[in-house]
Design a protein around this motif. Structure first.
Motif, PDB file in Angstrom:
ATOM      1  N   GLU A  42       0.783  -1.188   0.009  1.00  0.00           N
ATOM      2  CA  GLU A  42      -0.155   0.165  -0.049  1.00  0.00           C
ATOM      3  C   GLU A  42       0.996   1.285  -0.154  1.00  0.00           C
ATOM      4  OE1 GLU A  42      -2.040   0.881   3.656  1.00  0.00           O
ATOM      5  OE2 GLU A  42      -0.947  -0.903   4.691  1.00  0.00           O
ATOM      6  N   ARG A  43       0.118   2.411  -0.523  1.00  0.00           N
ATOM      7  CA  ARG A  43       1.083   3.657  -0.487  1.00  0.00           C
ATOM      8  C   ARG A  43       0.357   4.385   0.765  1.00  0.00           C
ATOM      9  NH1 ARG A  43       2.038   6.969  -5.736  1.00  0.00           N
ATOM     10  NH2 ARG A  43       3.402   8.312  -5.005  1.00  0.00           N
ATOM     11  N   THR A  44       1.214   4.698   1.604  1.00  0.00           N
ATOM     12  CA  THR A  44       0.890   5.363   2.606  1.00  0.00           C
ATOM     13  C   THR A  44       1.112   6.925   2.851  1.00  0.00           C
ATOM     14  OG1 THR A  44       2.918   4.940   4.053  1.00  0.00           O
ATOM     15  CG2 THR A  44       1.069   3.187   4.403  1.00  0.00           C
ATOM     16  N   GLY A  45       1.948   7.274   1.931  1.00  0.00           N
ATOM     17  CA  GLY A  45       2.014   8.650   1.546  1.00  0.00           C
ATOM     18  C   GLY A  45       2.620   8.941   0.295  1.00  0.00           C
ATOM     19  N   TYR A  49       5.602   3.832   1.737  1.00  0.00           N
ATOM     20  CA  TYR A  49       5.094   2.636   1.328  1.00  0.00           C
ATOM     21  C   TYR A  49       5.062   1.798   2.192  1.00  0.00           C
ATOM     22  CZ  TYR A  49       5.524   4.739  -3.365  1.00  0.00           C
ATOM     23  OH  TYR A  49       5.725   5.341  -4.691  1.00  0.00           O
ATOM     24  N   ARG A  50       4.083   0.634   2.385  1.00  0.00           N
ATOM     25  CA  ARG A  50       4.148  -0.407   3.363  1.00  0.00           C
ATOM     26  C   ARG A  50       3.795  -1.799   2.736  1.00  0.00           C
ATOM     27  NH1 ARG A  50       1.226  -0.126   9.163  1.00  0.00           N
ATOM     28  NH2 ARG A  50       3.317   0.497   9.762  1.00  0.00           N
ATOM     29  N   HIS A 120       4.639  -5.673   9.254  1.00  0.00           N
ATOM     30  CA  HIS A 120       4.720  -4.423   8.504  1.00  0.00           C
ATOM     31  C   HIS A 120       5.921  -4.194   8.173  1.00  0.00           C
ATOM     32  CE1 HIS A 120       0.258  -4.006   9.545  1.00  0.00           C
ATOM     33  NE2 HIS A 120       0.814  -4.258  10.699  1.00  0.00           N
ATOM     34  N   VAL A 121       6.479  -3.952   6.956  1.00  0.00           N
ATOM     35  CA  VAL A 121       7.749  -3.443   6.264  1.00  0.00           C
ATOM     36  C   VAL A 121       7.537  -1.932   5.725  1.00  0.00           C
ATOM     37  CG1 VAL A 121       9.747  -3.699   4.968  1.00  0.00           C
ATOM     38  CG2 VAL A 121       8.690  -5.714   5.952  1.00  0.00           C
ATOM     39  N   ASP A 122       7.968  -0.876   6.515  1.00  0.00           N
ATOM     40  CA  ASP A 122       7.786   0.660   5.768  1.00  0.00           C
ATOM     41  C   ASP A 122       8.878   0.764   4.895  1.00  0.00           C
ATOM     42  OD1 ASP A 122       5.437   0.856   7.312  1.00  0.00           O
ATOM     43  OD2 ASP A 122       6.366   1.014   9.180  1.00  0.00           O
ATOM     44  N   LEU A 123       8.442   1.368   3.870  1.00  0.00           N
ATOM     45  CA  LEU A 123       9.550   1.778   2.840  1.00  0.00           C
ATOM     46  C   LEU A 123       9.432   3.338   2.764  1.00  0.00           C
ATOM     47  CD1 LEU A 123       8.875  -0.873   0.573  1.00  0.00           C
ATOM     48  CD2 LEU A 123      10.756  -0.843   2.111  1.00  0.00           C
TER      49      LEU A 123
END
Length: 152
Positions: A42-45, A49-50, A120-123
């Protein structure tokens, strides 16, 4: 399987070799590729991404996340349980897995967390200043100025 000729796209572009390789591998992807564990991207901003993976039954020590070059690898392996269990029904898969993700340039892993069976892996995309667009000033002279350097 349908074949695509991408030659027109690359006639006027330079340095997109990695994109061509990525598209080529996507077109050759096998439909029998593993689907375990399920995941979301998903795009969180604007530049965030996550990746969320369903890893029920795995603990933090059972999962290894490695980012190298433009690839992200997530591996999971549970330790061998010595106590025998008598399952009536086993629906929670605990088998080892490995998922690989291709990352675009300037994408880095910002962090990872494991909660309620979800990894959850935040990118984040961080473009360095040198790679950002810049305005080039045009000199009024027809010839570019050359600055002479004196030998020390």
């Amino acid at each position: 399987m349908r074949s695509y000729d991408l030659t027109p796209l690359f006639r006027s572009s330079v340095g997109f070799d990695r994109l061509a390789q990525l598209m080529d591998s996507a077109l050759r992807a096998d439909e029998t590729a593993p689907s375990y564990p399920p995941y979301n991207i998903e795009r969180t901003g604007e530049d965030k991404y996550r990746i969320t993976m369903a890893v029920a039954g795995f603990s933090q020590g059972d999962i290894e996340i490695v980012a190298k070059d433009n690839a992200l690898s997530v591996k999971g392996k549970q330790p061998k349980d010595e106590t025998p269990k008598n399952f009536v029904y086993r629906g929670i898969a605990g088998r080892p897995f490995e998922r690989r993700f291709e990352l675009a340039e300037y994408i880095r892993v910002a962090g990872a967390s494991l909660e309620n069976g979800l990894l959850h892996v935040d990118l984040v995309r961080e473009v360095p200043e040198a790679a950002k667009p810049r305005t080039i000033k045009i000199n009024g002279n027809a010839e570019p100025k050359v600055v002479e350097q004196k030998a020390a």
